[in-house]
Design a protein around this motif. Sequence first.
Motif, PDB file in Angstrom:
ATOM      1  N   GLU A  31     -42.972 -23.052 -66.154  1.00  0.00           N
ATOM      2  CA  GLU A  31     -41.842 -22.126 -66.152  1.00  0.00           C
ATOM      3  C   GLU A  31     -40.673 -22.630 -65.296  1.00  0.00           C
ATOM      4  O   GLU A  31     -40.818 -22.923 -64.115  1.00  0.00           O
ATOM      5  N   GLY A  32     -39.508 -22.756 -65.942  1.00  0.00           N
ATOM      6  CA  GLY A  32     -38.303 -23.142 -65.228  1.00  0.00           C
ATOM      7  C   GLY A  32     -38.042 -24.638 -65.157  1.00  0.00           C
ATOM      8  O   GLY A  32     -37.065 -25.058 -64.564  1.00  0.00           O
ATOM      9  N   TRP A  33     -38.892 -25.459 -65.751  1.00  0.00           N
ATOM     10  CA  TRP A  33     -38.716 -26.912 -65.717  1.00  0.00           C
ATOM     11  C   TRP A  33     -38.691 -27.477 -67.131  1.00  0.00           C
ATOM     12  O   TRP A  33     -39.437 -27.046 -67.993  1.00  0.00           O
ATOM     13  N   TYR A  34     -37.818 -28.459 -67.335  1.00  0.00           N
ATOM     14  CA  TYR A  34     -37.612 -29.025 -68.668  1.00  0.00           C
ATOM     15  C   TYR A  34     -37.562 -30.544 -68.615  1.00  0.00           C
ATOM     16  O   TYR A  34     -37.109 -31.132 -67.635  1.00  0.00           O
ATOM     17  N   LYS A  35     -37.999 -31.179 -69.697  1.00  0.00           N
ATOM     18  CA  LYS A  35     -37.742 -32.597 -69.905  1.00  0.00           C
ATOM     19  C   LYS A  35     -36.455 -32.675 -70.708  1.00  0.00           C
ATOM     20  O   LYS A  35     -36.298 -31.960 -71.703  1.00  0.00           O
ATOM     21  N   VAL A  36     -35.528 -33.523 -70.266  1.00  0.00           N
ATOM     22  CA  VAL A  36     -34.267 -33.669 -70.991  1.00  0.00           C
ATOM     23  C   VAL A  36     -33.957 -35.148 -71.194  1.00  0.00           C
ATOM     24  O   VAL A  36     -34.361 -36.002 -70.413  1.00  0.00           O
ATOM     25  N   ARG A  37     -33.263 -35.401 -72.256  1.00  0.00           N
ATOM     26  CA  ARG A  37     -32.757 -36.739 -72.567  1.00  0.00           C
ATOM     27  C   ARG A  37     -31.256 -36.678 -72.418  1.00  0.00           C
ATOM     28  O   ARG A  37     -30.579 -35.921 -73.125  1.00  0.00           O
ATOM     29  N   ILE A  38     -30.705 -37.434 -71.465  1.00  0.00           N
ATOM     30  CA  ILE A  38     -29.259 -37.477 -71.269  1.00  0.00           C
ATOM     31  C   ILE A  38     -28.710 -38.555 -72.190  1.00  0.00           C
ATOM     32  O   ILE A  38     -29.195 -39.694 -72.195  1.00  0.00           O
ATOM     33  N   PHE A  39     -27.712 -38.198 -72.997  1.00  0.00           N
ATOM     34  CA  PHE A  39     -27.229 -39.096 -74.038  1.00  0.00           C
ATOM     35  C   PHE A  39     -26.708 -40.418 -73.491  1.00  0.00           C
ATOM     36  O   PHE A  39     -26.899 -41.456 -74.098  1.00  0.00           O
ATOM     37  N   GLU A  40     -26.040 -40.405 -72.331  1.00  0.00           N
ATOM     38  CA  GLU A  40     -25.476 -41.631 -71.777  1.00  0.00           C
ATOM     39  C   GLU A  40     -26.491 -42.454 -70.999  1.00  0.00           C
ATOM     40  O   GLU A  40     -26.180 -43.508 -70.483  1.00  0.00           O
ATOM     41  N   ASP A  41     -27.732 -41.966 -70.882  1.00  0.00           N
ATOM     42  CA  ASP A  41     -28.755 -42.593 -70.043  1.00  0.00           C
ATOM     43  C   ASP A  41     -29.739 -43.341 -70.931  1.00  0.00           C
ATOM     44  O   ASP A  41     -30.369 -42.765 -71.802  1.00  0.00           O
ATOM     45  N   SER A  42     -29.903 -44.620 -70.688  1.00  0.00           N
ATOM     46  CA  SER A  42     -30.827 -45.408 -71.495  1.00  0.00           C
ATOM     47  C   SER A  42     -32.218 -45.507 -70.860  1.00  0.00           C
ATOM     48  O   SER A  42     -33.047 -46.276 -71.309  1.00  0.00           O
ATOM     49  N   VAL A  48     -35.892 -31.709 -65.082  1.00  0.00           N
ATOM     50  CA  VAL A  48     -34.906 -30.932 -64.335  1.00  0.00           C
ATOM     51  C   VAL A  48     -35.302 -29.463 -64.331  1.00  0.00           C
ATOM     52  O   VAL A  48     -36.008 -28.994 -65.218  1.00  0.00           O
ATOM     53  N   SER A  49     -34.810 -28.749 -63.334  1.00  0.00           N
ATOM     54  CA  SER A  49     -35.076 -27.310 -63.266  1.00  0.00           C
ATOM     55  C   SER A  49     -34.020 -26.558 -64.072  1.00  0.00           C
ATOM     56  O   SER A  49     -32.951 -27.097 -64.383  1.00  0.00           O
ATOM     57  N   HIS A  50     -34.324 -25.326 -64.367  1.00  0.00           N
ATOM     58  CA  HIS A  50     -33.397 -24.472 -65.105  1.00  0.00           C
ATOM     59  C   HIS A  50     -32.051 -24.380 -64.399  1.00  0.00           C
ATOM     60  O   HIS A  50     -31.003 -24.310 -65.027  1.00  0.00           O
ATOM     61  N   ASP A  51     -32.067 -24.386 -63.063  1.00  0.00           N
ATOM     62  CA  ASP A  51     -30.835 -24.254 -62.282  1.00  0.00           C
ATOM     63  C   ASP A  51     -29.906 -25.452 -62.410  1.00  0.00           C
ATOM     64  O   ASP A  51     -28.737 -25.368 -62.066  1.00  0.00           O
ATOM     65  N   GLU A  52     -30.417 -26.578 -62.892  1.00  0.00           N
ATOM     66  CA  GLU A  52     -29.611 -27.779 -63.041  1.00  0.00           C
ATOM     67  C   GLU A  52     -29.007 -27.911 -64.443  1.00  0.00           C
ATOM     68  O   GLU A  52     -28.378 -28.915 -64.741  1.00  0.00           O
ATOM     69  N   LEU A  53     -29.225 -26.912 -65.297  1.00  0.00           N
ATOM     70  CA  LEU A  53     -28.798 -26.993 -66.696  1.00  0.00           C
ATOM     71  C   LEU A  53     -27.705 -25.995 -67.020  1.00  0.00           C
ATOM     72  O   LEU A  53     -27.658 -24.905 -66.465  1.00  0.00           O
ATOM     73  N   ILE A  54     -26.857 -26.371 -67.948  1.00  0.00           N
ATOM     74  CA  ILE A  54     -25.969 -25.431 -68.622  1.00  0.00           C
ATOM     75  C   ILE A  54     -26.261 -25.590 -70.105  1.00  0.00           C
ATOM     76  O   ILE A  54     -26.149 -26.691 -70.658  1.00  0.00           O
ATOM     77  N   HIS A  55     -26.686 -24.513 -70.743  1.00  0.00           N
ATOM     78  CA  HIS A  55     -26.975 -24.579 -72.174  1.00  0.00           C
ATOM     79  C   HIS A  55     -25.682 -24.561 -72.961  1.00  0.00           C
ATOM     80  O   HIS A  55     -24.735 -23.847 -72.625  1.00  0.00           O
ATOM     81  N   GLN A  56     -25.623 -25.351 -74.029  1.00  0.00           N
ATOM     82  CA  GLN A  56     -24.484 -25.362 -74.937  1.00  0.00           C
ATOM     83  C   GLN A  56     -24.932 -24.676 -76.214  1.00  0.00           C
ATOM     84  O   GLN A  56     -25.852 -25.137 -76.882  1.00  0.00           O
ATOM     85  N   PHE A  57     -24.289 -23.565 -76.533  1.00  0.00           N
ATOM     86  CA  PHE A  57     -24.679 -22.797 -77.700  1.00  0.00           C
ATOM     87  C   PHE A  57     -23.935 -23.297 -78.930  1.00  0.00           C
ATOM     88  O   PHE A  57     -22.746 -23.572 -78.878  1.00  0.00           O
ATOM     89  N   GLU A  58     -24.645 -23.399 -80.037  1.00  0.00           N
ATOM     90  CA  GLU A  58     -24.038 -23.776 -81.301  1.00  0.00           C
ATOM     91  C   GLU A  58     -24.551 -22.818 -82.358  1.00  0.00           C
ATOM     92  O   GLU A  58     -25.663 -22.314 -82.270  1.00  0.00           O
TER      93      GLU A  58
END
Length: 145
Positions: A31-42, A48-58
């Motif tokens: 709860e509150g932790w996610y695996k993320v892939r940063i597009f500019e990061d190879s 990261v924790s939920h507090d480090e994210l901003i969701h982009q809604f589409e």
Amino acid sequence: KFGDRILVERLVGEEDEYAWLQGSVTGVLEEGWYKVRIFEDSYGESVVSHDELIHQFEAPDPQQLSGLTTEKLKVVFTEALDDLSDAGLDMFVTDRVGEGAVIVCFLDDILIVATWDGRIHLDVNVFGFFNNAPLGPFLDRFVNS
């Protein structure tokens, strides 16, 4: 959830400079932790924790945004923000950005910056300058407009 587009704040450069980088959620951990892939990061995935994210809604269906115009977006923002400011709404709009537009709305303690690509992609960033910014009514009105 998996596949959501997000922004993650990361240290860039050597002078303690931070930037928001775009990526996507590749996994949900405890709860509150996610695996993320940063597009500019190879280098792969980050945790990261939920507090480090901003969701982009589409929009789930890109066709829902077809037919948008700068004028329609101005009307939607005006209607959604109508009663949220004692001093009224100040809006800056420019459509001199390719095929789309940038709309900046200034309220008492809220700043909203929207960028539209002229096609199907619309980003809305909402910044509140105090802890109790009344964003709920705006979000409800905007989503339902």
